[in-house]
Design a protein around this motif. Structure first.
Motif, short mmCIF file in Angstrom:
data_model
loop_
_atom_site.label_atom_id
_atom_site.label_comp_id
_atom_site.label_asym_id
_atom_site.label_seq_id
_atom_site.Cartn_x
_atom_site.Cartn_y
_atom_site.Cartn_z
N HIS A 140 -8.82 9.52 2.90
CA HIS A 140 -7.61 9.97 2.20
C HIS A 140 -7.31 11.43 2.48
O HIS A 140 -6.15 11.82 2.65
N GLU A 165 -2.37 5.34 1.50
CA GLU A 165 -3.26 4.21 1.83
C GLU A 165 -2.95 3.62 3.19
O GLU A 165 -3.85 3.28 3.96
N LYS A 193 -13.81 6.48 1.63
CA LYS A 193 -12.43 6.48 1.16
C LYS A 193 -11.91 7.89 0.91
O LYS A 193 -10.80 8.24 1.33
N LYS A 240 0.85 -1.18 0.00
CA LYS A 240 0.00 0.00 0.00
C LYS A 240 0.89 1.24 0.00
O LYS A 240 1.99 1.23 0.58
N HIS A 298 -10.75 3.95 7.06
CA HIS A 298 -11.55 3.40 5.97
C HIS A 298 -12.23 2.09 6.41
O HIS A 298 -13.42 1.90 6.22
N ALA A 351 -4.55 5.81 5.64
CA ALA A 351 -6.02 5.89 5.56
C ALA A 351 -6.72 4.57 5.85
O ALA A 351 -7.93 4.56 6.07
N THR A 352 -5.99 3.48 5.87
CA THR A 352 -6.64 2.16 5.93
C THR A 352 -7.55 1.97 7.14
O THR A 352 -8.68 1.53 6.99
P1 ADP Z 1 -14.97 0.53 -1.04
O1 ADP Z 1 -14.60 1.95 -0.69
O2 ADP Z 1 -16.40 0.36 -1.35
O3 ADP Z 1 -14.43 -0.46 -0.05
P2 ADP Z 1 -12.97 0.82 -3.05
O4 ADP Z 1 -13.09 0.72 -4.52
O5 ADP Z 1 -12.71 2.12 -2.40
O6 ADP Z 1 -14.25 0.17 -2.41
O7 ADP Z 1 -11.85 -0.20 -2.55
C1 ADP Z 1 -11.46 -1.35 -3.28
C2 ADP Z 1 -10.55 -2.14 -2.43
O8 ADP Z 1 -9.46 -1.33 -1.95
C3 ADP Z 1 -11.23 -2.69 -1.18
O9 ADP Z 1 -10.73 -4.00 -0.92
C4 ADP Z 1 -10.85 -1.74 -0.12
O10 ADP Z 1 -10.81 -2.39 1.15
C5 ADP Z 1 -9.48 -1.29 -0.53
N1 ADP Z 1 -9.28 0.07 -0.11
C6 ADP Z 1 -10.07 1.11 -0.37
N2 ADP Z 1 -9.60 2.23 0.17
C7 ADP Z 1 -8.50 1.90 0.78
C8 ADP Z 1 -7.56 2.61 1.57
N3 ADP Z 1 -7.68 3.90 1.81
N4 ADP Z 1 -6.53 1.95 2.05
C9 ADP Z 1 -6.41 0.67 1.81
N5 ADP Z 1 -7.24 -0.09 1.12
C10 ADP Z 1 -8.29 0.52 0.61
#
Ligand code: ADP
Ligand code: ADP
Length: 228
Positions: free
Chosen positions: A112, A95, A108, A91, A102, A98-99
């Motif tokens: 972020h 990311e 998201k 990541k 999130h 932000a994880t």
């Molecule tokens: P959603 O927001 O509906 O979970 P996304 O398209 O934003 O879908 O995310 C796709 C994938 O990336 C998911 O598995 C999600 O957990 C991961 N993801 C999304 N945003 C982040 C983030 N900020 N950091 C890490 N992983 C993320």
């Protein structure tokens, strides 16, 4: 905000790591735990987020006995930064920061945006570093991401276990001053372990001087330094 009441930790092999410890940390206060290796500092910290359970006594966080709090819920309110922060290698910096919010349900885009703010606060320009991967950072920069990530869920309490211990003295000095500046803005309740007395003095509102499983002195830096 954090209160230890007669807390003892004996490990299975009989080692008493913490011995009848009672002390309190006020809201917004930064207490440094200082002392030689093996005197129980890390054990003290890990009992606060229930990575380790006390053998005797109890610990209150915000007035609640943590033994009655679900550990997962508890850890959402307690940020944890260790010497070698484990970032997700696949990541980006943004990311990684932000994880957690999130996963806790922040959208998201909002997660972020907050992550970018926090990276800025710890002195990493998100426009330069946000899209990098952990292996493209220096040790000091990785530690900053660790601090930003720990702050991302906006926990009232931060546990920091030698967070700047693995970087060279010049970088450590810079991390310390940035952390002081940050703390003056975010005012977390912080337990900060270090074996470096200078770091303890510089950062601590109070210093807890450890000897074998006990706090021998808990006082303002000037009082600790002035002690015979
Ligand atoms: P959603 O927001 O509906 O979970 P996304 O398209 O934003 O879908 O995310 C796709 C994938 O990336 C998911 O598995 C999600 O957990 C991961 N993801 C999304 N945003 C982040 C983030 N900020 N950091 C890490 N992983 C993320
Ligand atoms: P510090 O953080 O001050 O270096 P620790 O809390 O890590 O001290 O350790 C305190 C004491 O407990 C030491 O004697 C250490 O060897 C012992 N100890 C730590 N973890 C364990 C464990 N899992 N099992 C047995 N003894 C342990």
């Amino acid at each position: 905000m954090i209160r230890f009441e007669h807390v003892t930790k004996r490990y299975a092999d009989g080692t008493t790591a913490v011995d009848d410890l009672s002390f309190e940390v006020a809201e917004g206060e930064l207490v440094t735990l200082v002392g030689p290796s093996g005197c129980g500092k890390t054990t003290t910290m890990k009992m606060v987020n229930r990575l380790i359970e006390p053998t005797e006594g109890r610990i209150l966080v915000a007035g609640k006995d943590i033994a009655a709090t679900d550990p997962v819920q508890l850890r959402r309110r307690i940020g944890y930064v260790i010497q070698q922060v484990g970032l997700f290698p696949h990541k980006t910096v943004l990311e990684n920061t932000a994880t957690v919010p999130h996963l806790l349900g922040t959208k998201k885009a909002a997660a972020h945006a907050r992550a970018a703010e926090l990276l800025d606060l710890v002195g990493l320009d998100p426009r330069t570093y946000g899209d990098r991967y952990p292996d493209q950072l220096s040790g000091g920069q990785r530690q900053r991401v660790g601090v930003a990530r720990a702050l991302a869920a906006d926990p009232p309490v931060l546990l920091m276990d030698e967070p700047f211990g693995a970087v060279d003295p010049v970088v450590r000095e810079r991390l310390q001053s940035e952390f002081l500046k940050l703390q003056s803005q975010v005012r977390k309740t912080v337990l900060f372990v270090t074996h470096d007395i200078e770091e303890a003095v510089r950062l601590g509102d109070r210093i807890a001087v450890y000897g074998e499983g006990r706090i021998e002195q808990l006082d303002a830096p000037a009082a600790v330094l002035g002690a015979p």
